[in-house]
Write a protein that holds these residues in place. Structure first.
Motif, mmCIF file in Angstrom:
data_model
loop_
_atom_site.group_PDB
_atom_site.id
_atom_site.type_symbol
_atom_site.label_atom_id
_atom_site.label_comp_id
_atom_site.label_asym_id
_atom_site.label_seq_id
_atom_site.Cartn_x
_atom_site.Cartn_y
_atom_site.Cartn_z
ATOM 1 N N ARG A 28 10.970 9.541 -11.244
ATOM 2 C CA ARG A 28 11.234 8.114 -11.037
ATOM 3 C C ARG A 28 12.717 7.789 -11.274
ATOM 4 N N ALA A 29 13.260 8.356 -12.335
ATOM 5 C CA ALA A 29 14.668 8.067 -12.648
ATOM 6 C C ALA A 29 15.594 8.602 -11.565
ATOM 7 N N TRP A 30 15.315 9.802 -11.095
ATOM 8 C CA TRP A 30 16.164 10.368 -10.040
ATOM 9 C C TRP A 30 16.070 9.539 -8.760
ATOM 10 N N ALA A 31 14.850 9.106 -8.424
ATOM 11 C CA ALA A 31 14.673 8.304 -7.218
ATOM 12 C C ALA A 31 15.439 6.996 -7.318
ATOM 13 N N GLN A 32 15.442 6.369 -8.483
ATOM 14 C CA GLN A 32 16.187 5.120 -8.644
ATOM 15 C C GLN A 32 17.689 5.352 -8.504
ATOM 16 N N ARG A 73 0.831 -1.211 0.000
ATOM 17 C CA ARG A 73 0.000 0.000 0.000
ATOM 18 C C ARG A 73 0.861 1.255 0.000
ATOM 19 N N ASN A 74 1.911 1.258 0.792
ATOM 20 C CA ASN A 74 2.721 2.458 0.954
ATOM 21 C C ASN A 74 3.891 2.532 -0.019
ATOM 22 N N LEU A 75 3.924 1.620 -0.974
ATOM 23 C CA LEU A 75 4.853 1.717 -2.103
ATOM 24 C C LEU A 75 4.112 1.915 -3.427
ATOM 25 N N GLN A 76 2.770 1.984 -3.356
ATOM 26 C CA GLN A 76 1.961 2.063 -4.563
ATOM 27 C C GLN A 76 2.213 3.357 -5.323
ATOM 28 N N LEU A 77 2.365 3.245 -6.636
ATOM 29 C CA LEU A 77 2.483 4.391 -7.544
ATOM 30 C C LEU A 77 1.795 4.035 -8.852
ATOM 31 N N PRO A 78 1.339 5.011 -9.599
ATOM 32 C CA PRO A 78 0.766 4.708 -10.911
ATOM 33 C C PRO A 78 1.800 4.048 -11.806
ATOM 34 N N ALA A 79 1.323 3.294 -12.758
ATOM 35 C CA ALA A 79 2.241 2.582 -13.643
ATOM 36 C C ALA A 79 3.050 3.525 -14.510
ATOM 37 N N GLU A 80 2.501 4.686 -14.836
ATOM 38 C CA GLU A 80 3.171 5.629 -15.709
ATOM 39 C C GLU A 80 3.088 7.023 -15.112
ATOM 40 N N ALA A 103 9.206 5.793 -5.015
ATOM 41 C CA ALA A 103 9.919 5.405 -6.229
ATOM 42 C C ALA A 103 11.307 4.848 -5.919
ATOM 43 N N ALA A 104 11.871 5.267 -4.783
ATOM 44 C CA ALA A 104 13.178 4.748 -4.367
ATOM 45 C C ALA A 104 13.060 3.471 -3.555
ATOM 46 N N ALA A 120 18.420 5.609 -4.865
ATOM 47 C CA ALA A 120 18.384 4.287 -4.220
ATOM 48 C C ALA A 120 19.677 3.526 -4.452
ATOM 49 N N GLN A 121 20.307 3.728 -5.623
ATOM 50 C CA GLN A 121 21.572 3.059 -5.898
ATOM 51 C C GLN A 121 22.730 3.702 -5.159
ATOM 52 N N GLU A 122 22.641 5.029 -4.918
ATOM 53 C CA GLU A 122 23.741 5.744 -4.266
ATOM 54 C C GLU A 122 23.725 5.569 -2.756
ATOM 55 N N HIS A 123 22.548 5.405 -2.164
ATOM 56 C CA HIS A 123 22.425 5.361 -0.700
ATOM 57 C C HIS A 123 21.900 3.998 -0.272
ATOM 58 N N GLN A 124 22.294 3.590 0.902
ATOM 59 C CA GLN A 124 21.990 2.253 1.357
ATOM 60 C C GLN A 124 20.649 2.154 2.096
ATOM 61 N N ASP A 125 20.207 3.194 2.751
ATOM 62 C CA ASP A 125 18.973 3.087 3.535
ATOM 63 C C ASP A 125 18.043 4.271 3.245
ATOM 64 N N GLY A 126 16.830 4.150 3.777
ATOM 65 C CA GLY A 126 15.828 5.178 3.541
ATOM 66 C C GLY A 126 16.158 6.507 4.179
ATOM 67 N N ALA A 127 16.824 6.500 5.337
ATOM 68 C CA ALA A 127 17.157 7.757 6.003
ATOM 69 C C ALA A 127 18.105 8.590 5.140
#
Length: 675
Positions: free
Chosen positions: A363-367, A350-357, A430-431, A370-377
């Protein structure tokens, strides 16, 4: 058959119509327009009957009027078991009664019904203006009742004076019954129709919604603390959680809204409480919203009847808040919670839900984050740093298109709280970090005199929460990264030039008007605390303070002693001359003349007529004959011919009477007669 002497005169009809208009006037804005026109038509018909231009409607016309009224009620209201249709039905009956308003019995029935219509004012509002208007309505209806006695009692001054005296005499009994009669559930707990517009925070959020609320300075919450008061940076009053995003609109989503059957904990024992005591204890007085959600700080718990807790740390009520509602809350800081529940698979999805498009750049920046940082904080810190360096807080953000998040993050970079919270949660999801938007109020104005926090509609705010395995759900406010003064000092400080600039009367710019507004709010707060929220617990506490111990014997003494004192005072007032005060002025003046004549040795005999008394005065005291004759003539014209000029002349004659000179002239004759 109705006797001619029981028919309604013109003055009685006018008083009845005035009473009806007074009690119906506050309902004109909420009743269907056809009911108002129907009442006016019934009044007009009755006036035409009085003038002899029409007859009273027959049985067929009455049946047709009742049928049309019932059909109108069915078409005007969606459901019947609610307050609005019941009040409307009472108003329709009240209006139709004019079609058979023939005798004094009908008048008394109509006016007794008016008291019920006046009482329905408090079904919708219990504020001070409504209370004052309710007193005015009671005065007018009581005056109309007294006017039905006819003749002298129908004069406005006489009828209103009698009404005020009757209500003043009943006030002590009213206060006594208010304190001792068992408190029942309020009538306004009955459901109301939900078709009217609600005020405050909605069950969904789109860009611009909170900007609209920032233009309103209406009160939303009043919060009194029992103990420490949280710092301004901790005053987050959560009410809604938005977990579903369709590309532009945030909403609660399935399984969250209690109106859709979402699980709510109504049994308090089901929620285990931490061993550490609550940091904050407070009482919230919430303005009507026509919705079930309530507002409180994070991790709330309430023992108030009808208030439950949801899985996402919110409070809801079993019925919508149609009028001011007070509830007690205890809040624990999340840092004091030893056991943190795991995030289930359903809640994670539920709390990761996003529209398909949509919003490809975000979205690209968030990804990449996610690759640069290890955790959500760490991802959260990077997004907040981006907000802090490049964005501007404003009450007039530009409009956004289809890809609203991309346009906001990489285009306008100007926004209000919903822009920051919504785009932040989108980025975190998105991340791959569970996140959600929380809506409520933030801040408030502290009122020193009454020691409560006043939260207004322009304090509406949206922030975010993210989930981390080590800390669980934690609050993150992206607005604080852009405009920390909004969180610390309030909206007026953060947007001083734009704050309430569209208001017709910007009270915040005039210190005197602002102080007066705050004083009025304190009066309303005290009114609600003392009168409106006087429930069974308040009643028991008051009686314990007065009686020490609430027992049947002490309660009976508390009731009977004031009643006995009041009865003795009433009997003393009647004995002292209360009846004489009810005599017409001309008769009171003539009795004063008789007392003065008795003082000079010529008392009036029992049953002696005024003219016979004047002739006897001329025989026994010839020097007073002219005065007695003039007084008697003026009294007869004033008392029997209803001549106001004669009444004034009678008063002048008594004022001109030199009692000392009279005694000096009469005393020698009395001594001679005795010799």
């Amino acid at each position: 058959m109705t006797r001619p002497d029981s028919l309604l005169p013109r003055e009685s009809l006018l008083w009845i119509f005035a009473a009806q208009f007074t009690v119906l006037l506050p309902h004109f804005t909420r009743l269907p327009l056809w009911i108002i026109f129907g009442w006016a038509l019934a009044v007009l018909w009755r006036v035409e009957v009085y003038r002899g231009r029409r007859e009273f409607p027959g049985r067929l016309v009455k049946l047709l009027a009742v049928s049309v009224a019932l059909l109108g009620l069915v078409l005007s209201y969606r459901r019947w078991f609610a307050l609005e249709p019941m009040v409307a039905l009472l108003a329709v009956s009240f209006a139709l009664k004019n079609l058979e308003l023939l005798s004094r019995r009908d008048a008394f029935l109509s006016l007794l019904l008016a008291y019920f219509v006046a009482a329905t004012l408090f079904v919708f509002e219990q504020t001070i203006p409504y209370a004052l208007y309710g007193v005015l309505a009671a005065v007018v209806v009581t005056a109309a009742l007294s006017a039905q006695l006819g003749g002298f009692s129908a004069r406005p001054r006489r009828a209103l004076g009698l009404s005020l005296r009757l209500l003043a005499q009943s006030a002590p009994l009213m206060l006594l019954l208010f304190m001792v009669i068992p408190r029942l559930g309020p009538l306004w707990a009955v459901p109301q129709n939900s078709g009217g517009a609600s005020t405050g925070i909605s069950d969904s959020m789109t860009p611009g919604d909170f900007t609209r609320l920032s233009k309103s300075d209406q009160p939303a919450l009043r919060i009194a603390f029992d103990g420490p008061v949280p710092a301004p940076e901790q005053r987050y009053w959560r009410g809604l959680v938005y977990s579903h995003f369709d590309g532009r609109r945030w909403s609660q989503g399935f399984g969250v809204d209690p109106r859709e059957g979402a699980p709510v904990s109504w049994r308090k024992t089901e929620n285990p409480l931490p061993e550490v005591g609550p940091r904050y204890r407070y009482r919230v007085i919430q303005e009507p919203t026509r919705n079930q959600w309530l507002f409180a700080m994070a991790r709330p718990h309430s023992e108030t009847r009808g208030v439950g807790e949801t899985r996402d740390d919110r409070l809801v009520r079993s019925v919508p808040v149609y009028s001011r509602f007070a509830y007690d809350v205890r809040s624990w800081p999340r840092s004091s919670l030893v056991q943190r529940p795991e995030l289930g698979d359903f809640e994670r999805r539920r709390n990761l839900q996003l529209p398909a498009e949509g919003n490809p750049r975000a979205r690209a920046w968030a990804q990449n984050l996610a690759q640069e940082h290890q955790d959500g904080a760490a991802i959260s810190a990077a997004v907040l740093e981006f907000f802090h360096r490049r964005f501007t807080y404003t009450l007039k953000p530009p409009a956004l298109g289809q890809d609203s998040v991309d346009e906001f993050l990489f285009g306008s970079q100007q926004g209000f709280c919903e822009h920051f919270a919504g785009s932040y949660v989108f980025m975190m999801r998105a991340a791959g970090v569970p996140a959600r938007v929380v809506a409520g109020y933030q801040g408030g104005e502290w009122v020193d005199q009454e020691e409560y926090l006043l939260v207004r509609q322009y304090d509406a705010h949206a922030w975010a929460e993210i989930w981390t395995p080590s800390r669980g759900w934690q609050r993150v406010d992206p607005t604080a990264a852009v405009s920390p003064e909004r969180i610390r000092d309030g909206l007026q400080s953060a947007a001083a030039e734009e704050f309430m600039e569209d208001s017709l009367l910007p009270l915040h710019r005039f210190s005197l008007l602002n102080r007066l507004r705050l004083q009025w709010d304190m009066i309303n707060y005290r009114w609600y605390q003392t009168v409106v929220s006087f429930d069974s617990d308040s009643q028991q506490n008051l009686l314990k303070r007065l009686l020490g111990e609430v027992s049947p014997l002490r309660l009976a003494a508390f009731l009977l002693i004031p009643a006995a004192i009041g009865l003795c005072l009433l009997l003393l007032w009647l004995w002292w001359g209360g009846r004489g005060q009810q005599l017409p002025r001309a008769q009171r003046l003539y009795l004063k003349f008789c007392r003065r004549m008795a003082g000079v040795g010529v008392p009036r005999r029992s049953g002696e007529a005024p003219r016979d008394y004047a002739r006897r005065i001329a025989t026994e005291a010839p020097r007073l004959a002219a005065m007695a004759s003039a007084v008697t003539a003026a009294y007869e014209r004033a008392a029997y011919a209803d001549d106001p000029s004669a009444e004034r002349q009678l008063g002048r004659l008594l004022r001109q009477w030199r009692l000392g000179a009279m005694l000096a002239n009469v005393a020698p004759r009395r001594h001679q007669a005795q010799a």
